[in-house]
Write a protein that holds these residues in place. Structure first.
Motif, PDB file in Angstrom:
ATOM      1  N   PRO A  54       0.813  -1.226   0.000  1.00 21.62           N
ATOM      2  CA  PRO A  54       0.000   0.000   0.000  1.00 21.62           C
ATOM      3  C   PRO A  54       0.845   1.274   0.000  1.00 21.62           C
ATOM      4  O   PRO A  54       0.514   2.244  -0.683  1.00 21.62           O
ATOM      5  CB  PRO A  54      -0.816  -0.115   1.290  1.00 21.62           C
ATOM      6  CG  PRO A  54      -0.872  -1.573   1.580  1.00 21.62           C
ATOM      7  CD  PRO A  54       0.413  -2.161   1.071  1.00 21.62           C
ATOM      8  N   GLU A  55       1.977   1.256   0.730  1.00 25.36           N
ATOM      9  CA  GLU A  55       2.787   2.490   0.769  1.00 25.36           C
ATOM     10  C   GLU A  55       3.447   2.765  -0.589  1.00 25.36           C
ATOM     11  O   GLU A  55       3.663   3.920  -0.965  1.00 25.36           O
ATOM     12  CB  GLU A  55       3.823   2.459   1.904  1.00 25.36           C
ATOM     13  CG  GLU A  55       4.835   1.338   1.856  1.00 25.36           C
ATOM     14  CD  GLU A  55       4.422   0.095   2.661  1.00 25.36           C
ATOM     15  OE1 GLU A  55       3.202  -0.179   2.725  1.00 25.36           O
ATOM     16  OE2 GLU A  55       5.306  -0.604   3.199  1.00 25.36           O
ATOM     17  N   THR A  56       3.748   1.704  -1.355  1.00 29.67           N
ATOM     18  CA  THR A  56       4.310   1.904  -2.700  1.00 29.67           C
ATOM     19  C   THR A  56       3.245   2.501  -3.614  1.00 29.67           C
ATOM     20  O   THR A  56       3.504   3.448  -4.360  1.00 29.67           O
ATOM     21  CB  THR A  56       4.788   0.551  -3.296  1.00 29.67           C
ATOM     22  OG1 THR A  56       5.664  -0.078  -2.378  1.00 29.67           O
ATOM     23  CG2 THR A  56       5.489   0.764  -4.618  1.00 29.67           C
ATOM     24  N   VAL A  57       2.045   1.926  -3.546  1.00 24.26           N
ATOM     25  CA  VAL A  57       0.942   2.417  -4.388  1.00 24.26           C
ATOM     26  C   VAL A  57       0.699   3.896  -4.106  1.00 24.26           C
ATOM     27  O   VAL A  57       0.588   4.712  -5.023  1.00 24.26           O
ATOM     28  CB  VAL A  57      -0.351   1.612  -4.103  1.00 24.26           C
ATOM     29  CG1 VAL A  57      -1.503   2.144  -4.947  1.00 24.26           C
ATOM     30  CG2 VAL A  57      -0.134   0.130  -4.369  1.00 24.26           C
ATOM     31  N   GLU A  58       0.673   4.239  -2.839  1.00 25.41           N
ATOM     32  CA  GLU A  58       0.375   5.609  -2.453  1.00 25.41           C
ATOM     33  C   GLU A  58       1.501   6.561  -2.858  1.00 25.41           C
ATOM     34  O   GLU A  58       1.258   7.645  -3.394  1.00 25.41           O
ATOM     35  CB  GLU A  58       0.140   5.676  -0.942  1.00 25.41           C
ATOM     36  CG  GLU A  58      -0.291   7.060  -0.514  1.00 25.41           C
ATOM     37  CD  GLU A  58      -0.604   7.159   0.976  1.00 25.41           C
ATOM     38  OE1 GLU A  58      -0.617   6.113   1.655  1.00 25.41           O
ATOM     39  OE2 GLU A  58      -0.815   8.278   1.445  1.00 25.41           O
TER      40      GLU A  58
END
Ligand code: ZN
Length: 517
Positions: A54-58
């Protein structure tokens, strides 16, 4: 970007309208499902897992949104280029900036030695397309200002995300070779790649993975697009009082108009693949002064075979304009000149497998509702977002002309194909507010993430499976023997760093003021 956090904050209010559940949706998305069915090499699994976080996507979603907000025109992408280059540098890449005579061109490299896999990445916007994000009707942020009407905000962003994922896999599994991101400015004026090739930036690159934002998820191969000469024709005349002594003047605007009329007659006697269009850049400043200077910017497009003759005929129209008006034609200034695109079949076949592995993102209710509202507004079929990736199809035997990309020249110096990743709304129009509006927020976040996965997985294949790279190289070398690269770009042409300067200086402060702080 000079101050990314400042830029990101600007979009806070628009962002709050988006559904942040997308992050969770992606983490359990199609790649994870596909992974369960297919046996995936551990190196490839690592890049897919890293990109699913999720942190990569964001992180990369916010970069895409920041570039979308800056909406910088070709060769003025100072903030967009810096944000991407800084992101890669912070991730451990060696970044060279201001290359090939273009301040916003960069190359980011990680690793050493062979094979060398290149990822292309674009980040420029288009003039006149300003539009609020995620609003399904025409509603500019600043009327007349630039906007991202071709999804380039998501493209170098996808390449950067993919490259960093590949770097993680290289470090974790001791993969040999080099991964490079070619930060390519000014694709919308087809202006960077021939200069980058001329400067030797692609020397030693074994294969290239290009990407483009799209409403679908797929790839293609074969010859496509038109070659192009982009050139500015300037005429020099003589001023005079337009009423008091018009006979003393020689109108440079007359020359432009006669040239344009002559070119418009040319169309009737040109092959179907011909595309010629122009805008008048300078046409005088007041009707009561005969203009002593006028200029017109032409895109002259045709197949590689037909383009030199077509361009020659357009030059003749310019000469006719000068002769008839008694003005002087200053040498046409060639902004750029590029070839058609020769996409590699072997590369497309490899990319297709990874596109199928990644699969189409799962779109949320809110995203489908927005897509259908936009489709309704455009009078398009209200089918929402696509659910399946495209099949790889043989190229159509018929070619009737079309757009151009400076990726064309890259396809002639290394085996190259393009991964088209989703996020745009089917039925939205390219270079139009409807593409701008969908390019901001979760559709682009998900689309570029899916694209980054397919890019990274393909790069891992090319770095770890020698037999895959051999297929691409063999096809390319066989083709190159009969079609060696001869640039259309004249040897004395220089990157048009000045072309969009005034426009961007006009719009940048107004855009900054209008954005939500
Ligand atoms: Zn584009």
């Amino acid at each position: 970007m000079n101050n990314p956090s400042h830029r990101l904050i600007r979009h806070r209010i628009q962002l709050s309208a988006l559904v942040f559940g997308l992050v969770l949706g992606l983490a359990s998305g199609p790649a994870a499902g596909a992974a369960a069915k297919t046996k995936i090499a551990k190196e490839k699994q690592l890049v897919l897992d890293w990109l699913s976080k999720p942190e990569t996507v964001e992180k990369f979603g916010k970069i895409s949104d920041a570039i979308w907000g800056s909406a910088e025109l070709g060769l003025q992408e100072f903030e967009s280029s810096k944000l991407l280059a800084d992101t890669l540098e912070a991730a451990g890449f060696t970044v060279e900036r201001g290359l090939a005579g273009m301040p916003t061109c960069f190359v980011a490299s990680y690793g050493s030695g062979k094979p060398v896999i290149g990822l292309l990445g674009e980040f420029d916007a288009l003039p006149m397309l300003s539009q609020k994000g995620r609003v399904p009707k025409k509603d500019p942020v600043v009327e007349g200002a630039p906007g991202h009407g071709c999804g380039h905000n998501a493209m170098c962003t996808a390449a950067a995300a993919a490259a960093i994922a590949v770097k993680e896999a290289m470090a974790a599994h001791g993969i040999k070779g080099t991964i490079k991101v070619f930060g390519s400015p000014a694709e919308e004026i087809v202006a960077s790649r021939p200069y980058m090739i001329r400067a030797g930036l692609f020397e030693g690159v074994d294969a290239v993975i290009d990407n483009h934002s799209s409403s679908s998820f797929g790839t293609d191969y074969g010859v496509s697009g038109n070659a192009i000469f982009s050139a500015i024709f300037t005429f020099k005349g003589r001023t005079a009082h337009a009423a008091g002594a018009p006979w003393a003047g020689r109108s440079a605007l007359d020359a432009v108009e006669i040239m344009d009329v002559a070119v418009n007659f040319l169309r009737e006697h040109s092959p179907l693949s011909t595309r010629i269009h122009y805008v008048i850049l300078e046409g005088g400043e007041a009707p009561n002064v005969v203009p002593d200077r006028a200029s017109v910017w032409y895109y002259v497009r045709n197949t590689d075979g037909l383009l030199p003759e077509t361009y020659e005929r357009v030059i003749n129209c310019a000469k006719a304009g000068a002769l008839a008006s008694g003005t002087e034609l200053l040498l046409p200034r060639v902004i750029s000149a590029v070839h058609q695109r020769y996409a590699s079949k072997a590369a497309a076949e490899l990319f297709q497998k990874n596109i199928e592995l990644v699969g189409m993102p799962a779109w949320s209710e809110e995203e489908q509702t927005f897509a259908k509202a936009l489709q309704k507004e455009l009078g398009a079929e209200q089918a929402g977002m696509p659910s399946r990736v495209d099949k790889l199809e043989a190229p159509s035997g018929m070619f009737v002309g079309g757009g151009s990309s400076d990726v064309g020249d890259v396809t002639l110096i290394a085996p190259t194909a393009t991964i088209q990743f989703p996020g745009e709304v089917p039925g939205a129009i390219g270079h139009h507010w409807s593409t701008v509006t969908a390019g901001y927020g979760s559709l682009a976040w998900k689309g570029l993430n899916a694209g980054a996965k397919a890019i990274a997985a393909s790069a891992v294949d090319l770095l770890t499976k020698a037999e895959e790279l051999v297929k691409l190289r063999k096809e390319f070398e066989d083709y190159s023997r009969t079609h060696p690269y001869k640039p259309f770009l004249p040897a004395d042409a220089q990157p048009p760093n000045d072309l969009n300067k005034e426009l961007m200086e006009k719009w940048r402060p107004l855009m900054e003021k209008a954005q939500i702080k």
